[in-house]
Design a protein around this motif. Structure first.
Motif, PDB file in Angstrom:
ATOM      1  N   ALA A  28      -0.413 -45.749  26.568  1.00 10.91           N
ATOM      2  CA  ALA A  28      -1.298 -46.897  26.798  1.00 10.91           C
ATOM      3  C   ALA A  28      -0.473 -48.060  27.323  1.00 10.91           C
ATOM      4  O   ALA A  28       0.732 -48.169  27.060  1.00 10.91           O
TER       5      ALA A  28
ATOM      6  N   SER B 274      -7.635 -55.011  22.714  1.00  8.59           N
ATOM      7  CA  SER B 274      -7.964 -54.207  23.893  1.00  8.59           C
ATOM      8  C   SER B 274      -6.742 -53.924  24.735  1.00  8.59           C
ATOM      9  O   SER B 274      -5.864 -54.782  24.900  1.00  8.59           O
TER      10      SER B 274
ATOM     11  N   ASN C  63     -10.414 -50.254  21.412  1.00  9.47           N
ATOM     12  CA  ASN C  63     -10.289 -48.963  22.086  1.00  9.47           C
ATOM     13  C   ASN C  63     -10.356 -47.810  21.086  1.00  9.47           C
ATOM     14  O   ASN C  63      -9.945 -47.933  19.938  1.00  9.47           O
ATOM     15  N   GLN C  64     -10.861 -46.659  21.568  1.00 11.97           N
ATOM     16  CA  GLN C  64     -10.733 -45.433  20.793  1.00 11.97           C
ATOM     17  C   GLN C  64      -9.273 -44.985  20.857  1.00 11.97           C
ATOM     18  O   GLN C  64      -8.591 -45.245  21.836  1.00 11.97           O
TER      19      GLN C  64
ATOM     20  N   GLU D 168      -5.319 -50.545  27.800  1.00 12.45           N
ATOM     21  CA  GLU D 168      -5.824 -49.466  28.667  1.00 12.45           C
ATOM     22  C   GLU D 168      -4.953 -48.232  28.512  1.00 12.45           C
ATOM     23  O   GLU D 168      -3.730 -48.346  28.403  1.00 12.45           O
ATOM     24  N   TYR D 169      -5.590 -47.079  28.528  1.00 15.98           N
ATOM     25  CA  TYR D 169      -4.822 -45.838  28.543  1.00 15.98           C
ATOM     26  C   TYR D 169      -4.460 -45.471  29.973  1.00 15.98           C
ATOM     27  O   TYR D 169      -5.230 -45.725  30.903  1.00 15.98           O
TER      28      TYR D 169
END
Lengths: 116, 170
Positions: free
Chosen positions: A11, A104, A3-4, A106-107
């Motif tokens: 997150a 990995s 991820n960026q 998720e935001y």
């Protein structure tokens, strides 16, 4: 996929090894993104993270909320994460936990703002 | 069940962290340990004795049925052992009562558990009555088509059951 990084944005990830609220310092120079533009941090940043669960009994899903921020306000950030955790939907938690890898996550749409 | 103990239990990694090379090695070691532990759960190595309830085992081991079941066990030649229970019924008269077991492609019967119930008395076969006034033996015989219960005396009230364990040719 890696991820960026975004600063001050919560997150969600699979549960980290330790449940309790914890922080970790990163040196200046980390690359993060703001409005799609890559920048480097000019000062140390801190990763704060804590495990939570949503649902009851056997259907409970455990997950981790984490945030990268230059803020040193540990107490305020822990409370902010606690508040966000109550808004996490069990379906989101299940999906993230099942698909998360070491790189990995998720935001969420929750952003931490100092002095708010 | 064995309790997993990570080689580096103080490692508290999240994807937002930058790790040193040493920490990366520790995380890899933890991941490898968990992979090995899970593999041990899958192959039974990390399961403690007695943790699996009988009803969670393959139906061929945990229940009896009048239809064919795979026991999950293999014979010395590697062939699967199947299991089927037959209700042979009453009317047992000498010299034998024979019924078709209905098993297709039976290769070898490796075990036959046969018994009778009459007036709430259970008798396991082969059965021998030691009373001098009664000539009594009852035994079971299995071939690829039938189960035969041989008896030296008429036993009309005995209800006979037999559970066959067998391999198949195909």
């Amino acid at each position: 996929m890696v991820n960026q990084l975004y600063l001050n944005r919560v997150a969600i990830w699979r549960p980290k090894p330790k449940d309790e609220f914890a922080s970790r310092k990163s040196p200046a120079g980390r690359v993060y993104f703001e409005n799609g533009i890559a920048k480097t941090t000019q000062a140390p940043t801190y990763r704060y993270a804590k495990n939570y669960s949503v649902g009851k009994d056997k259907s409970a899903v455990k997950f981790c909320l984490m945030i990268l921020t230059p803020s040193l306000s540990e107490k305020a950030i822990e409370k902010f994460l606690d508040d966000v955790s109550k808004k996490i939907d069990i379906a989101l938690a299940q999906r993230v936990v099942m698909s998360a890898t070491n790189t990995s996550f998720e935001y969420t749409d929750f952003n931490y703002k100092e002095n708010e | 069940m064995a309790t997993p103990v990570l080689p580096y239990p103080d490692m508290d990694f999240t994807p937002l962290d930058i790790l040193t090379a040493a920490e990366m090695d520790q995380m890899v070691a933890n991941d490898q340990y968990l992979r090995d532990f899970c593999a041990g759960l899958a192959d039974g190595t990390n399961l403690s004795d007695g943790v699996i309830q009988a009803r969670k085992l393959t139906p061929g081991l945990s229940s009896y049925s009048t239809t064919e079941q795979d026991t999950g066990i293999t014979w010395v030649d590697g062939k699967k052992i199947y299991k089927k229970t037959l209700s042979i019924g009453g009317g047992l008269t000498k010299p034998n009562k024979t019924v078709a077991h209905g098993i297709s492609n039976m290769d070898m019967c490796v075990e036959c558990e046969a018994f009778s119930v009459a007036n709430n008395v259970y008798r396991r076969f082969p059965y021998a009555n030691t009373s001098l006034s009664v000539l009594g033996y009852v035994m079971a015989e299995v071939d690829r088509t039938n189960v035969s219960i041989y008896t030296a005396e008429d036993r009309p009230t005995w209800h006979v059951f037999a559970t066959l364990y067998y391999t198949k040719t195909a």
